[in-house]
Design an enzyme around this catalytic site. Sequence first.
Site, mmCIF file in Angstrom:
data_model
loop_
_atom_site.group_PDB
_atom_site.id
_atom_site.type_symbol
_atom_site.label_atom_id
_atom_site.label_comp_id
_atom_site.label_asym_id
_atom_site.label_seq_id
_atom_site.Cartn_x
_atom_site.Cartn_y
_atom_site.Cartn_z
ATOM 1 N N SER A 103 0.877 -1.186 0.058
ATOM 2 C CA SER A 103 -0.032 -0.051 0.029
ATOM 3 C C SER A 103 0.982 1.280 0.037
ATOM 4 O O SER A 103 0.497 2.304 -0.622
ATOM 5 C CB SER A 103 -0.891 -0.052 1.302
ATOM 6 O OG SER A 103 -2.002 -1.089 1.225
ATOM 7 N N GLY A 105 4.098 1.255 -1.163
ATOM 8 C CA GLY A 105 4.632 1.245 -2.421
ATOM 9 C C GLY A 105 3.991 1.836 -3.635
ATOM 10 O O GLY A 105 4.397 2.658 -4.473
ATOM 11 N N THR A 127 17.829 -0.563 10.048
ATOM 12 C CA THR A 127 17.839 0.861 9.454
ATOM 13 C C THR A 127 16.909 0.841 7.948
ATOM 14 O O THR A 127 17.231 -0.222 7.370
ATOM 15 C CB THR A 127 19.274 1.077 9.221
ATOM 16 O OG1 THR A 127 19.863 1.472 10.228
ATOM 17 C CG2 THR A 127 19.253 2.198 8.320
ATOM 18 N N LEU A 128 16.093 1.657 7.989
ATOM 19 C CA LEU A 128 15.234 1.915 6.829
ATOM 20 C C LEU A 128 15.963 2.765 5.695
ATOM 21 O O LEU A 128 16.402 4.102 6.126
ATOM 22 C CB LEU A 128 13.867 2.257 6.968
ATOM 23 C CG LEU A 128 13.237 1.193 8.090
ATOM 24 C CD1 LEU A 128 11.834 1.821 8.608
ATOM 25 C CD2 LEU A 128 13.234 -0.053 7.489
ATOM 26 N N GLU A 129 16.091 2.434 4.414
ATOM 27 C CA GLU A 129 16.412 3.405 3.512
ATOM 28 C C GLU A 129 15.227 3.851 2.842
ATOM 29 O O GLU A 129 14.827 3.420 1.720
ATOM 30 C CB GLU A 129 17.338 2.536 2.461
ATOM 31 C CG GLU A 129 18.658 1.958 3.144
ATOM 32 C CD GLU A 129 19.318 0.828 2.387
ATOM 33 O OE1 GLU A 129 20.358 0.597 2.682
ATOM 34 O OE2 GLU A 129 18.570 0.214 1.283
#
Length: 194
Positions: A103, A105, A127-129
Amino acid sequence: MVLSDRTIRQQIAEGRIVVNPIDGDDIQPASIDLHLDNRFLVFSNARQPYIDVRAPLDNLTETVAIGADIPFMLHPGEFVLGSTLEHIELPSDLVARLEGKSSLGRIGLLIHSTAGFVDPGWKGRLTLELSNVARLPIALYYGMKIGQISFLQLTTPAERLYGSPELGSRYQGQSGPTASRFHRSVLREQPGPL
């Protein structure tokens, strides 16, 4: 083999998989929903003229924290580092995959460029990019569902776990968004003189 919801619950109950905090409603048929923490590392382009992968990047980012109801605005084309709210731990015979929510994306939010693989032995927050490939800013809120993690069984337990001294693991135990430490491996891998 991807673990089902039943197996995920068993593994959590046995303490083999750690996801903390966890709400039973976040366990999906073959994954667990993960939530966004309130801290972000924002790139400060004015401080450095370029990114040198051989140098420490301590001055490249600054930390921004948001309140419970104050969104972080991710602008079109912007790239920042975020973190999962959950602390994750994996045993020696499981790996995990981090994926975005479909959703999100569909509105242009990507949560990782390359860091979707979680090694056996991992302990810490992920960690999120975060990237916005849409044409409008996206408001991100503390605690919102940001992604999902699935678990895969290895054929045998790994011999060297993530965090083992001989591996030189750079992110074990991280508790928030963590900037690149790639320079540490580049310096170790430098070839001799030509």
